[in-house]
Design an enzyme around this catalytic site. Sequence first.
Site, PDB file in Angstrom:
ATOM      1  N   GLU A   4     -70.922  18.412  34.456  1.00 44.51           N
ATOM      2  CA  GLU A   4     -71.280  19.774  34.862  1.00 44.51           C
ATOM      3  C   GLU A   4     -70.096  20.730  34.730  1.00 44.51           C
ATOM      4  O   GLU A   4     -70.228  21.846  34.213  1.00 44.51           O
ATOM      5  CB  GLU A   4     -71.799  19.756  36.304  1.00 44.51           C
ATOM      6  CG  GLU A   4     -72.533  21.009  36.715  1.00 44.51           C
ATOM      7  CD  GLU A   4     -73.821  21.224  35.927  1.00 44.51           C
ATOM      8  OE1 GLU A   4     -74.127  22.389  35.607  1.00 44.51           O
ATOM      9  OE2 GLU A   4     -74.505  20.229  35.614  1.00 44.51           O
ATOM     10  N   CYS A  41     -58.432  16.447  39.998  1.00 46.85           N
ATOM     11  CA  CYS A  41     -59.569  15.992  39.205  1.00 46.85           C
ATOM     12  C   CYS A  41     -59.285  14.707  38.429  1.00 46.85           C
ATOM     13  O   CYS A  41     -58.364  14.660  37.599  1.00 46.85           O
ATOM     14  CB  CYS A  41     -59.993  17.097  38.247  1.00 46.85           C
ATOM     15  SG  CYS A  41     -61.348  16.628  37.154  1.00 46.85           S
ATOM     16  N   GLU A  71     -62.224  17.199  25.661  1.00 45.05           N
ATOM     17  CA  GLU A  71     -63.535  17.740  25.278  1.00 45.05           C
ATOM     18  C   GLU A  71     -63.443  19.228  24.964  1.00 45.05           C
ATOM     19  O   GLU A  71     -63.967  19.698  23.942  1.00 45.05           O
ATOM     20  CB  GLU A  71     -64.553  17.495  26.396  1.00 45.05           C
ATOM     21  CG  GLU A  71     -64.961  16.038  26.535  1.00 45.05           C
ATOM     22  CD  GLU A  71     -65.915  15.792  27.691  1.00 45.05           C
ATOM     23  OE1 GLU A  71     -66.504  14.708  27.745  1.00 45.05           O
ATOM     24  OE2 GLU A  71     -66.076  16.696  28.549  1.00 45.05           O
ATOM     25  N   SER A 100     -67.387  20.326  32.826  1.00 47.23           N
ATOM     26  CA  SER A 100     -66.994  20.460  31.420  1.00 47.23           C
ATOM     27  C   SER A 100     -67.921  21.398  30.659  1.00 47.23           C
ATOM     28  O   SER A 100     -67.465  22.250  29.885  1.00 47.23           O
ATOM     29  CB  SER A 100     -66.971  19.089  30.738  1.00 47.23           C
ATOM     30  OG  SER A 100     -65.857  18.345  31.158  1.00 47.23           O
ATOM     31  N   ALA A 115     -69.613  15.605  38.326  1.00 48.12           N
ATOM     32  CA  ALA A 115     -68.367  16.295  37.999  1.00 48.12           C
ATOM     33  C   ALA A 115     -67.978  16.063  36.545  1.00 48.12           C
ATOM     34  O   ALA A 115     -67.395  16.942  35.902  1.00 48.12           O
ATOM     35  CB  ALA A 115     -67.246  15.815  38.924  1.00 48.12           C
TER      36      ALA A 115
END
Length: 361
Positions: A201, A310, A319, A203, A198
């Site tokens: 992938e 999340c 990011e 992001s 998580a």
Amino acid sequence: MPFGGEAWLLTGYAEIKQFLADPRFSSLEATQPDTARVTPLPLRPGNLLTMDPPEHTRIRRVVAKAFTMRRVELLRDRIRDVVDEQLDLLVARGPPADLVASLAVPLPVVMICELFGIPYAERERFRRYSDVLVATRAYDAVEVDQSRTALEEYFQELLEQRRSCPTDDLVSTLLEAMDTERLTPLETARTGIGVLMAGHETSLSMISNSCFLLLSHRELYARLVAEPSLLPTAIEELLRYIPLRSTGSFPRRATEDVELGGVLIRKGETVIFQRAAADRDERVFTCPEKIDLARRPNPHLGFGHGAHHCLGASLARVELSLAIEGLIRRFPDLRLAVPVDEVPWKPGLIARCPARLEVTW
């Protein structure tokens, strides 16, 4: 559904929020082989995505230490450095360039490697399994099962390495939790894999999709170049607007009869939801089909809701924000190098994502 029979589908914002916060809908029960779903196999039990409270609460508390706002802010300069390093390489190679391979993949992969204390050179040890684990129809059940097992074995290796040589990373934190929280080695490995997957992938898919959206609607990119102060609200709008995941990727099952959205859902029945529909709900969002880079308020469900909200949301935001900021700062005339309808996409996966994004400047 493609596998497991029928499921209830939720599309409304209020109904999905209610569902995600209701403990009577179980993630653990959705690991049963007869669960209606889009993937060839249900998720395996023993990781955060398939745990229910109070077990989920206990383990989440351990992992959350790696993703506090304070820790993410400490990582901000490092993330900016990685973005600039990747964009330096982009400049050196010259146009055209693939933004997926040059920025969207390396940025989150470098950061998740550093959080886990994995040498960047080892990234293919887990990257080659990434698409397999999130397949809907791109890979079959045997391939998915083999990839899960291979990743569990890899993570067991990492745990053994930290046992003999502890370090200040997330693998060592999980190793400590085996004692303090009474995690089994398999639970520890599956929890680690869930965070590992998580953590990069989603992001990389979101960065790829955001770049595609901004460049396929070139006026949006130009507006950010002219008004970089819009970036905070623009990031939230991208998170709201982009339909990242396929419907039904994380089903839950009712543990008792529950009334939801005016219908009675019986014990044992599967419920899935379409987050993208909730984030276009006209009862919540004004002109929901319009991309409004200055939208306020923006209470989107891009990172979920409730107990399974999340864990890496703050890291993912930073990011994405710094990736877009780097592009608009250094490439004000960036544009697609191919027509929009010629951008190739990766089919048959939970996450919707361009396979390549050729750009020029």
